[in-house]
Design an enzyme around this catalytic site. Structure first.
Site, mmCIF file in Angstrom:
data_model
loop_
_atom_site.group_PDB
_atom_site.id
_atom_site.type_symbol
_atom_site.label_atom_id
_atom_site.label_comp_id
_atom_site.label_asym_id
_atom_site.label_seq_id
_atom_site.Cartn_x
_atom_site.Cartn_y
_atom_site.Cartn_z
ATOM 1 N N ILE A 132 65.043 -27.232 9.335
ATOM 2 C CA ILE A 132 64.726 -25.680 9.733
ATOM 3 C C ILE A 132 64.839 -25.605 7.747
ATOM 4 C CG2 ILE A 132 65.712 -24.658 11.430
ATOM 5 C CD1 ILE A 132 68.291 -24.044 10.331
ATOM 6 N N GLY A 133 65.560 -26.487 6.892
ATOM 7 C CA GLY A 133 65.151 -26.272 5.766
ATOM 8 C C GLY A 133 65.331 -27.548 4.749
ATOM 9 N N GLY A 167 66.144 -29.387 1.067
ATOM 10 C CA GLY A 167 66.442 -28.623 -0.782
ATOM 11 C C GLY A 167 66.746 -29.826 -1.683
ATOM 12 N N GLY A 168 66.492 -30.174 -2.606
ATOM 13 C CA GLY A 168 66.699 -30.780 -3.541
ATOM 14 C C GLY A 168 68.315 -32.343 -3.164
ATOM 15 N N GLY A 208 69.202 -32.979 0.398
ATOM 16 C CA GLY A 208 68.693 -32.736 1.963
ATOM 17 C C GLY A 208 68.625 -31.895 2.540
ATOM 18 N N VAL A 267 68.812 -29.302 6.290
ATOM 19 C CA VAL A 267 68.825 -28.821 7.128
ATOM 20 C C VAL A 267 68.478 -28.695 8.820
ATOM 21 C CG1 VAL A 267 70.266 -26.698 7.875
ATOM 22 C CG2 VAL A 267 70.252 -27.440 5.535
ATOM 23 N N LYS A 285 73.362 -29.949 8.132
ATOM 24 C CA LYS A 285 73.486 -29.425 6.519
ATOM 25 C C LYS A 285 73.579 -31.729 7.085
ATOM 26 C CE LYS A 285 73.462 -28.971 2.275
ATOM 27 N NZ LYS A 285 74.341 -27.511 1.253
ATOM 28 N N ASP A 315 77.874 -20.705 -8.465
ATOM 29 C CA ASP A 315 75.793 -20.764 -8.022
ATOM 30 C C ASP A 315 76.093 -19.543 -6.971
ATOM 31 O OD1 ASP A 315 73.649 -21.423 -8.357
ATOM 32 O OD2 ASP A 315 73.811 -23.188 -7.260
#
Length: 759
Positions: A17-18, A20-21, A23, A25, A40, A141
């Site tokens: 489902i996702g 990113g930089g 890893g 998800v 994750k 962040d």
């Protein structure tokens, strides 16, 4: 790991489902409890990745798990479990049914969200932040992609990957050296940009940026380059929200502008205060505002661009090469969060020898021959290298030079293969390799690296380009480290002439070169020339940057140093005291630069015969250094050395000897037996023994120092000759006059030979 589809015999991965930089998800099912969760996973790093970078990422991932698992609040994503499976770290979280704010803006075709939704989101996030801040955790962040709005309207904060625990700053500071953890420029607070102290009010500023964007459709400083964005945060007052969207309520406009105040003191005191202001505003009452909560709007300050001639002062060195990151109104595919890379490549670039190919090929092996087509490196590889380059920069900024060097060497090798040896990004990595070498005492290796970079930049950018001059200036600096001050002087002089010709006499880089030249002149013994130049640079920096600017104070510090070498200790003392006063006010009493200037005040007092005052100063300085840096820190030991010296000047030789021995033993353990500071302490031990009449023991200590200095520096080095002279004096005190006379003659002959060679 995805092939097994099952982690720890419990969590079955279902859908990606996702990504990113760091890893991926996955939607997964907890087989033990029969519920759906999100898992994750940290991407496994192959052997092509440098191990320091991989280790830091893994440690940061574990820290995120520990921080997030400790939080229990309806406004914070719940973490159920974390661990490691077949070498892959994983984090098990509640599965959220909703969209992050970035996706909501994209769903709304980049239009702002409804007013009621915006105010409700603000109130819920303030409530969640109030809870996390009470736990001593600062997110650092906060951005639209890290705030989820669920189907039932609940708002949750996600991703505590670079959160800082207030009671564990040292560990977290080390972990946040990773470039992708620096925060996203569109949402960074001014103090985060400047590298200052960060507390909960930095999160409030970031929240102000988020609310500004979801309320108006664009962040407060909506520029495409990082320089403009960061300068905007630091120096420019944002436009009122209602100038973009008149329907917004007045109280909300005021609250967001208060969040965006440049200094933490001007913002709401905490998230609880913010929530009360929003609640009162929604009911239509007029809240009581503290004076520090007001923001006076001023005309926007012109934003400085790279290479511009006007505008505010320079940003910190770590901002070099930053891209503006991913803002909420980007064009990424919903559901896939892109990696945030805080350093970027220079864009498409070719040499005169190779043409850029069109294929997406990557790989390893030797570079194509001249005239051959170079394969186009994949965007994924370039993005990874950019993040790793930034990671190295931030490790260096935190003082982890060995780790930074390992990262930069690996990135330089990969960039050279993918882009070519003279590509600006390859040379940028090589430059940073040289920088880390010079900061870890490998000056000769650094000289070769900087020389290579300077030649490459001169070929591709020209001899007067700012980047070429920067590399040549580092060549001069390293020559100075090697004691080759005459060669350093020649390079500095040539760079200065080029900078004055291409940039003008008052450009910050020109003044930095003049400052370095003044420093080098003092090492050549041209003290009057050094003093005049440093004094002029200090005056120019004060005029252009302000009397309290750190660069101005650095040069005034150098003025004090040169005054001392000229024997003008009263003036030196006054200069150092003025620097201490301003640095204490601007940087804080415990800042390393403030403490360094206090040390020099002690040196000046001792030279003026005011040893009682110097002794008291060093006692307090030792306490402060110990509290700030620890008892074994080199600067703490330097302050203790000064304390011992002044005990001796007051004829308290037993105490002085005891102090010198303790400092010498600690320096030998921490720095090594041959370190120059250890040798200085060993000589001080010998001095104390001599004053106590224990000349036989003193002779042993003097000889140890002389032998090491001769071996490391050469028999004719001034420090080695001074040690031999100490040894001869000791022999004389022991009644061994014949040996003493012979040693004096050897020293005189070596000094004469050195003088002839120098002339």
């Amino acid at each position: 790991m995805a092939e097994t589809r099952l982690i720890q015999s419990r969590y079955r991965l279902l859908d990606l489902i996702g990504r990113g930089g760091m890893g991926e998800v996955w939607r997964a099912r907890d087989e033990s409890l029969g519920r759906q969760v999100a898992v994750k996973c940290l991407k496994p790093m192959g052997p092509q990745h440098d191990q320091d970078f991989t280790r830091i990422l893994r440690e940061r991932f574990r820290r995120e798990a520990r921080v997030a698992a400790a939080l229990q609040h309806r406004g914070v994503t719940v973490v159920h479990d974390f661990g490691e499976h077949e070498g892959v770290l994983y984090l098990v979280m509640e599965l959220l049914d909703g969209r992050n704010l970035s996706q909501l803006l994209e769903d709304n075709e980049q239009h702002p969200l409804p007013v009621d939704d915006v105010v409700d989101i603000a109130e819920q996030v303030a409530d969640a932040l109030g809870y996390t801040h009470q736990q001593g955790i600062v997110h650092r962040d906060l951005k639209p992609a890290n705030i989820m709005r669920l189907a039932d309207g609940t708002v949750k904060i996600c991703d505590f990957g670079i959160a800082r625990l207030g009671h564990d700053i040292s560990v977290t500071s080390r972990l946040t050296g990773v470039g992708i953890a620096m925060g996203t420029p569109h949402y960074m607070s001014p103090e985060q940009i400047s590298g200052g102290q960060i507390d909960h009010r930095s999160d409030l500023y970031s929240l102000g940026c988020v609310l500004y964007e979801i309320a108006t459709g664009a962040p407060p400083f909506d520029l495409d380059d990082a320089w403009g964005v960061l300068v905007g945060h630091r120096d420019t007052q944002p436009e009122p929200l209602r100038s973009h969207r008149a329907e917004l309520p007045g109280f909300f406009d005021r609250v967001v502008l208060e969040l965006l105040a440049k200094t933490p003191e001007q913002r709401p005191a905490d998230a609880g205060d913010l929530r009360r202001r929003i609640a009162v505003g929604r009911t239509g009452e007029q809240p009581h505002l503290e004076p520090t909560g007001r923001v006076l709007l001023a005309p926007p300050v012109p934003v400085e661009r790279p290479g511009g001639h006007a505008g505010p002062g320079r940003l910190p060195g770590w901002t070099r090469g930053m891209t503006s990151g991913i803002k909420a109104t980007g064009t990424t595919s919903p559901g896939l969060a892109p990696p945030d890379h805080s350093a970027g490549l220079t864009g498409e670039w070719t040499t005169g020898e190779w043409t850029t190919g069109t294929g997406p090929r990557t790989g390893t092996g030797s570079a194509p021959p001249a005239g051959a087509e170079r394969p186009t490196p994949s965007p994924e590889l370039l993005a990874i290298l950019a993040s790793r380059h930034s990671a190295g920069l931030n490790l260096g900024r935190l003082g982890h030079w060995d780790e930074a060097g390992a990262v930069h060497r690996a990135v330089a090798a990969e960039r050279e293969h993918a882009l070519g040896p003279d590509h600006p990004d390859t040379l940028s990595s090589r430059y940073e390799v040289g920088f880390t070498l010079s900061r870890t005492g490998r000056a000769a290796d650094a000289l070769r690296e900087f020389g290579r970079v300077a030649q490459g930049r001169e070929r591709t950018l020209g001899p007067d380009h700012a980047e070429t001059l920067a590399a040549r200036q580092e060549v001069a600096y390293v020559l100075g480290q090697l004691g080759r001050h005459f060669e350093a002087h020649q390079v500095y002089a040539a760079v200065l002439a080029s900078r004055e010709r291409s940039m003008g006499p008052d450009h910050p880089d020109t003044l930095r070169c003049r400052h370095n030249l003044a420093f080098n002149l003092s090492r050549l013994g041209r003290l009057e020339d050094s003093y005049r130049m440093a004094r002029d640079v200090a005056a120019a920096r004060s005029r252009l940057l302000g009397a309290t600017h750190p660069d101005t104070l650095v040069t005034r510090y150098e003025v004090g140093y040169t005054l001392g070498r000229l024997g003008r200790w009263t003036e030196a003392l006054q200069t150092y005291r003025e620097v201490v006063q301003v640095r204490s006010h601007v940087l804080g009493a415990d800042h390393p630069d403030t403490l360094a200037a206090r040390y020099e005040v002690g040196i000046s007092l001792g030279r003026l015969g005011r040893s009682t005052e110097a002794l008291e100063l060093y006692r307090v300085l030792v306490e402060d250094r110990t509290r700030v840096s620890g008892p074994a820190d080199p600067e703490t030991l330097r302050a203790r050395h000064g304390l011992g010296v002044n005990l001796g000047r007051l004829a308290r030789w037993e105490e002085a000897l005891a102090e010198s021995r303790e400092v010498c033993a600690t320096r030998e353990r921490v720095l090594g037996a041959d370190h120059r500071d250890t040798l200085v302490s060993r000589r001080e031990v010998a001095v104390g023994l001599g004053w106590l009449g224990r000349w036989a023991e003193a002779l042993t200590a003097y000889r140890q120092v002389a032998e090491v200095r001769t071996r490391l520096l050469g028999a004719d080095h001034p420090d080695a000759l001074a040690s031999r002279n100490d040894e001869a004096h000791c022999l004389e005190q022991l009644g061994r006059g014949t040996e003493a006379v012979e040693l004096y003659r050897q020293v005189a002959a070596l000094r004469q030979q050195r003088g002839i060679a120098s002339s």
